[in-house]
Design an enzyme around this catalytic site. Structure first.
Site, short mmCIF file in Angstrom:
data_model
loop_
_atom_site.label_atom_id
_atom_site.label_comp_id
_atom_site.label_asym_id
_atom_site.label_seq_id
_atom_site.Cartn_x
_atom_site.Cartn_y
_atom_site.Cartn_z
N GLU A 119 0.83 -1.21 0.00
CA GLU A 119 0.00 0.00 0.00
C GLU A 119 0.86 1.26 0.00
O GLU A 119 0.34 2.36 0.17
CB GLU A 119 -0.90 0.02 1.24
N HIS A 142 -3.78 2.55 8.64
CA HIS A 142 -4.90 1.82 8.06
C HIS A 142 -5.10 0.56 8.90
O HIS A 142 -4.14 -0.16 9.18
CB HIS A 142 -4.62 1.43 6.60
N HIS A 144 -8.40 -2.51 10.49
CA HIS A 144 -9.68 -3.18 10.24
C HIS A 144 -10.51 -3.23 11.53
O HIS A 144 -10.66 -4.31 12.12
CB HIS A 144 -9.43 -4.61 9.72
N HIS A 214 -14.16 -2.70 4.30
CA HIS A 214 -12.74 -3.02 4.37
C HIS A 214 -12.09 -2.52 5.66
O HIS A 214 -11.50 -3.31 6.40
CB HIS A 214 -12.02 -2.44 3.14
O1 2HA Z 1 -1.73 -4.37 3.82
O2 2HA Z 1 -4.83 -4.23 5.23
O3 2HA Z 1 -5.66 -3.38 2.89
C1 2HA Z 1 -2.73 -4.91 4.57
C2 2HA Z 1 -4.05 -4.32 4.33
C3 2HA Z 1 -4.37 -3.83 2.99
ZN ZN Z 2 -6.81 -3.44 4.84
#
Ligand code: 2HA
Ligand code: ZN
Length: 269
Positions: A119, A142, A144, A214
């Protein structure tokens, strides 16, 4: 081998914060396998000795030209690395890169030749945008977060500011500590240019952006503050879900209570 962090307390502190946050992401269940990414612009902590360090990797293309990043340095999570491992060994599961003069390529300079996250182009595009805007923000995260992602599976929470207003109304702290709310990016392929562009567009108005089905992407002055913004939003989502599980729709703070709180905390309306 000596670490670049040795005798550089300010730089070491930034990397220690990344490791601490990586541990929180794992403990919260937000970072399964290699899920999530962290990049931090550490250019302000780079001394002449570091600038003279040779590359320990080939020259890698970024895939795009990012004019504001010339000569910048970033700590980046490594590709396929786990947050739970990074929490204990940040310099074995991530690396420090230097952006080259062409603004289109980079090399790894420390501590190990750990290739950065796939990323990277989108994270670097965000940093390029932040610098261009004169923003003090240095970190992007980023991750989840379970309950926020769950909400993104219903179209009603994807309408502009519906989730923001709901989450703000669950507990006063959420608006106080995430005063710009939660931006929304409709589903786009992970790692795509489209996802990066849509994220940057939302960052004009929000510090935290939801990627439909996501995860979230957050920016702030440092990695701890970016984490805190996500954490307060997800806490509100948990309160909402707890009330729903008890069998009722929570009232939320009233408009009047929100107004009073916003004035008291000196927050935007
Ligand atoms: O790189 O969560 O969306 C790991 C991730 C990509
Ligand atoms: Zn991710």
């Amino acid at each position: 081998m000596a670490s670049i962090l040795e005798n550089r307390p300010a730089l070491a502190t930034e990397v220690e914060k990344v490791a601490e946050v990586a541990g929180y992401l794992w403990q919260k269940g937000w970072a399964e396998r290699n899920g999530g990414n962290i990049t931090v612009n550490i250019t302000e902590h780079i001394d002449e000795e570091i600038k003279a360090l040779p590359a320990i990797s080939p020259i890698y293309p970024i895939g795009t030209v990012l004019p504001n990043l010339k000569g910048c340095y970033f700590y980046c999570k490594g590709t396929n690395m786990r947050m739970r491992d990074l929490a204990r060994r940040p310099m074995e599961n991530g690396s420090i890169i230097r952006i080259l003069e062409d603004c289109a390529s980079y090399v790894i300079i420390a501590d190990n030749a750990v290739k950065p996250t796939s990323e990277l182009p989108s994270h670097l595009s965000v940093h390029n945008y932040l610098i261009g805007k004169g923003s003090p923000y240095k970190a992007s995260v980023h991750t989840h977060p379970i309950e926020l992602i769950a909400m993104s599976h219903s179209p009603k929470y994807l309408e502009k500011d519906v989730a923001t207003k709901l989450l703000w109304s669950m507990i006063p702290e959420t608006k106080a500590f995430c005063p710009r709310g939660l931006g929304i990016v409709p589903y786009r392929l992970a790692g795509s240019v489209e996802l990066a562009d849509a994220t940057i567009a939302e960052l004009d108005d929000y510090d935290v952006v939801m990627w439909e089905k996501h995860g979230v992407f957050a920016v702030d002055c440092d990695v701890m503050q970016a984490f805190d913004q996500i954490d307060v939003l997800n806490k509100s989502a948990l309160i909402y879900i707890a009330a729903k599980s008890m069998g009722f729709e929570p009232d939320g703070m009233s408009e009047e209570q929100m107004r009073e709180m916003s004035m008291a905390f000196n927050l935007p309306k």
